[in-house]
Design a protein around this motif. Structure first.
Motif, short mmCIF file in Angstrom:
data_model
loop_
_atom_site.label_atom_id
_atom_site.label_comp_id
_atom_site.label_asym_id
_atom_site.label_seq_id
_atom_site.Cartn_x
_atom_site.Cartn_y
_atom_site.Cartn_z
N ASP A 106 -0.09 21.44 11.70
CA ASP A 106 -0.33 19.98 11.70
C ASP A 106 -1.31 19.40 10.95
N SER A 107 -2.42 20.18 10.71
CA SER A 107 -3.61 19.67 9.90
C SER A 107 -3.22 19.73 8.47
N GLU A 108 -2.32 20.71 8.01
CA GLU A 108 -2.03 20.81 6.54
C GLU A 108 -0.59 20.76 6.49
N LYS A 109 0.11 19.83 6.50
CA LYS A 109 1.57 19.69 6.63
C LYS A 109 1.98 20.34 5.25
N SER B 20 6.39 20.98 0.71
CA SER B 20 6.07 19.62 0.87
C SER B 20 6.15 19.24 2.18
N PRO B 21 5.28 17.98 2.45
CA PRO B 21 5.24 17.58 3.88
C PRO B 21 6.47 17.29 4.45
N GLN B 22 7.46 16.64 3.89
CA GLN B 22 8.80 16.54 4.18
C GLN B 22 9.65 17.37 4.74
N GLN B 23 9.29 18.89 4.17
CA GLN B 23 9.74 20.26 4.89
C GLN B 23 9.23 20.38 6.28
N TYR B 24 7.91 20.12 6.20
CA TYR B 24 7.36 20.32 7.45
C TYR B 24 7.96 19.30 8.65
N ILE C 173 11.36 20.83 9.58
CA ILE C 173 11.25 22.07 10.74
C ILE C 173 10.82 21.57 11.84
N TYR C 174 10.16 20.53 11.91
CA TYR C 174 9.77 19.94 13.31
C TYR C 174 10.82 19.53 13.88
N GLY C 175 11.69 18.65 13.23
CA GLY C 175 12.78 18.03 13.48
C GLY C 175 13.68 19.17 14.03
N LEU C 176 13.92 20.24 13.57
CA LEU C 176 14.76 21.27 14.18
C LEU C 176 14.30 21.78 15.35
N TRP C 177 12.99 21.68 15.60
CA TRP C 177 12.48 22.03 17.18
C TRP C 177 13.02 20.89 18.06
N GLY C 178 12.83 19.73 17.38
CA GLY C 178 12.68 18.51 18.54
C GLY C 178 14.24 17.94 18.53
#
Length: 191
Positions: free
Chosen positions: A90-93, A110-114, A117-122
């Motif tokens: 979270d601190s270093e997306k 890239s922060p978009q890739q973070y 992956i967060y979207g896959l969880w959500g």
């Protein structure tokens, strides 16, 4: 200079993003965990395809210790004796870390890739609460054997990961996770 390719090969020859992507795709399900919130199950194929598609643009970053940052999100790939983990922060997306086989590597992403992956969880409809995730991943093993098809306790939950069924229940102030005819890990958790 002549060298023996067999002896010069690293013990962790499978420690790379391509191998982890292929290994992920071969598994039915993976655990994707947002620390402090809980976990979801994701198909190995979906994650493997995502990792294959994005990791070609990742560049390695030299970091002296794998413990410099605490991960916000982790994907667990159960392959090999330890398994592999991909940590996202979270601190270093713009940073990810692959660990396993006693080794680690940081990558610039890239922060978009973070966010992906967060979207896959959500996007998963079923979340495994954080207390259960900690228990499954950090519980200690007992020497008791399961001899029945289901636990003796009346109040239990069932989690299916891949083709394995895990029965979760509380008994005497401790939490237990049981698989048929397997040792029972004693899940002592802070309440």
């Amino acid at each position: 200079m002549i060298s023996n390719p067999e002896s010069s090969q690293s013990a962790s020859a499978n420690f790379n993003l391509n191998y982890v992507a292929k290994s992920s795709a071969a598994q039915d399900q993976l655990i994707i965990r947002v620390h402090g919130q809980g976990a979801s199950l994701i198909t190995g194929e979906e994650f493997g395809e995502w990792l294959t598609g994005v990791s070609g643009g990742w560049t390695e970053k030299q970091v002296s210790s794998p413990y410099e940052l605490s991960p916000g999100l982790t994907v667990y790939v159960n392959d090999g004796p330890e398994g592999y983990r991909l940590n996202f922060y979270d601190s270093e997306k713009g940073l990810a870390m692959l660990s396993g086989d006693g080794d680690f590597r940081y990558y610039i992403i890239s922060p978009q890739q973070y966010e992906q992956i967060y979207g896959l969880w959500g996007s998963r409809s079923y979340f495994i609460p954080e207390v259960v995730v900690r228990a499954l991943l950090e519980g200690k093993k007992t020497n008791r054997q399961s001899v029945q098809d289901i636990p003796d306790e009346k109040d239990y939950r069932v989690i299916e990961i891949g083709k394995e069924l895990y029965y979760l229940y509380q008994k005497g102030g401790n939490y237990y996770c049981e698989r048929l005819s397997k040792h029972l890990p004693d899940l002592n958790l802070v309440k």
